[in-house]
Design a protein around this motif. Structure first.
Motif, mmCIF file in Angstrom:
data_model
loop_
_atom_site.group_PDB
_atom_site.id
_atom_site.type_symbol
_atom_site.label_atom_id
_atom_site.label_comp_id
_atom_site.label_asym_id
_atom_site.label_seq_id
_atom_site.Cartn_x
_atom_site.Cartn_y
_atom_site.Cartn_z
ATOM 1 N N ASN A 189 19.304 -69.630 -4.082
ATOM 2 C CA ASN A 189 20.499 -70.009 -4.862
ATOM 3 C C ASN A 189 21.038 -68.469 -4.315
ATOM 4 O O ASN A 189 20.395 -67.903 -3.364
ATOM 5 C CB ASN A 189 20.028 -69.758 -6.154
ATOM 6 C CG ASN A 189 19.238 -67.592 -6.503
ATOM 7 O OD1 ASN A 189 19.352 -66.708 -5.533
ATOM 8 N ND2 ASN A 189 18.147 -67.611 -6.913
ATOM 9 N N LYS A 205 13.161 -71.139 -4.520
ATOM 10 C CA LYS A 205 14.353 -71.647 -5.037
ATOM 11 C C LYS A 205 15.730 -70.926 -3.922
ATOM 12 O O LYS A 205 15.395 -69.977 -4.052
ATOM 13 C CB LYS A 205 14.776 -72.357 -5.708
ATOM 14 C CG LYS A 205 13.679 -73.338 -7.082
ATOM 15 C CD LYS A 205 13.799 -74.577 -6.417
ATOM 16 C CE LYS A 205 13.345 -75.532 -7.315
ATOM 17 N NZ LYS A 205 13.495 -76.999 -6.669
ATOM 18 N N SER A 224 20.781 -74.095 -7.369
ATOM 19 C CA SER A 224 19.675 -73.427 -5.903
ATOM 20 C C SER A 224 20.136 -74.574 -4.978
ATOM 21 O O SER A 224 20.361 -75.915 -5.402
ATOM 22 C CB SER A 224 19.010 -73.931 -6.249
ATOM 23 O OG SER A 224 18.116 -74.725 -6.923
ATOM 24 N N TYR A 225 19.666 -74.839 -3.303
ATOM 25 C CA TYR A 225 19.919 -75.309 -2.552
ATOM 26 C C TYR A 225 19.761 -75.809 -1.671
ATOM 27 O O TYR A 225 18.801 -74.914 -1.780
ATOM 28 C CB TYR A 225 21.579 -74.917 -1.787
ATOM 29 C CG TYR A 225 22.639 -74.321 -3.007
ATOM 30 C CD1 TYR A 225 23.895 -75.209 -3.126
ATOM 31 C CD2 TYR A 225 22.508 -73.349 -3.302
ATOM 32 C CE1 TYR A 225 25.088 -74.804 -3.934
ATOM 33 C CE2 TYR A 225 23.903 -72.878 -4.328
ATOM 34 C CZ TYR A 225 24.793 -73.511 -4.556
ATOM 35 O OH TYR A 225 25.748 -73.171 -5.264
ATOM 36 N N ASP A 226 19.242 -77.008 -1.225
ATOM 37 C CA ASP A 226 18.557 -77.132 -0.154
ATOM 38 C C ASP A 226 18.914 -77.837 1.256
ATOM 39 O O ASP A 226 19.643 -77.939 0.747
ATOM 40 C CB ASP A 226 17.081 -78.300 -0.104
ATOM 41 C CG ASP A 226 15.628 -77.716 0.418
ATOM 42 O OD1 ASP A 226 15.927 -77.478 1.111
ATOM 43 O OD2 ASP A 226 14.878 -78.697 -0.250
#
Length: 219
Positions: free
Chosen positions: A173, A171, A212-214
């Motif tokens: 972050n 993930k 978290s980012y995507d």
């Protein structure tokens, strides 16, 4: 020539090549068949080519590499083109444990090579599937950057976006962003929020200790 493992006195013979005196005749037969046989299915012929050459074992070293190269040549013949995006050689290296196991069982068994051909064809399919997946990723990356060609990003942001496009492990972050880009946590958060505002990144659902980012997918 033998391939042997185990302690002295308890050796296990995995493979024993034909006697050296037989090599000229065996290689002549192989080369004649490889160049002249037009009746065997070309993909099946690639499987037989690999098994036959690696079993003859004509060289002191490099037999596997040469067998893979000649096999790729036969697959190019089968495709009818000099341009191939998949690599059987690369897939065999990925699956070398299974490769050596089926090779050994075939070489020690009868003259029935059905199990070898079945494994070879399955490995070939996995090679093609892996290449399709890779090409899809490459094409998507090109489309993504074309879509965001006018989106302003600094060097840190471009670095991290490319890592996400190439398949970021785990993930993403702000802590990982700060560590990879060698910057502060505050700067990492500003970089991330800027990309969220520009619809490049989005928060992942699920929560947890840290957000978290995507990448936001392009439709």
């Amino acid at each position: 020539m033998r391939v042997v493992s185990g302690a002295s006195g308890r050796e296990i013979v995995h493979f024993e090549a034909p006697d050296a005196v037989r090599l000229p005749a065996e290689m002549n037969s192989f080369i004649r068949w490889f160049n002249e046989d037009l009746t065997t299915d070309p993909v099946i012929k690639a499987a037989i080519t690999h098994l036959w050459l690696v079993t003859i074992h004509p060289f002191d070293d490099g037999n596997g590499r040469i067998a893979r190269a000649v096999t790729d040549k036969q697959l190019a013949r089968a495709d009818g083109t000099s341009k191939r995006f998949y690599s059987m050689s690369a897939q065999i290296r990925k699956e070398r444990k299974e490769y050596y196991a089926v090779l050994e069982s075939t070489q020690k068994g009868s003259l029935d090579i059905t199990s070898w051909i079945s494994w070879f064809l399955e490995c070939l399919n996995r090679s093609i599937d892996a290449t399709v997946f890779l090409l899809d990723a490459v094409l998507y990356k090109a489309v993504f950057w074309e879509f965001h060609s006018r989106t302003g990003m600094n060097e840190r942001q471009r670095l991290m976006v490319n890592k996400l496009l190439d398949g970021f492990e785990g993930k993403l972050n702000s802590s990982k962003w700060a560590k990879i880009t060698k910057t502060s946590q505050d700067t990492a958060l500003r970089d991330i929020q800027d990309l969220v505002d520009k619809d490049v990144l989005e928060k992942e659902t699920g929560g947890g200790r840290s957000t978290s980012y995507d990448l936001r997918r392009i439709n």
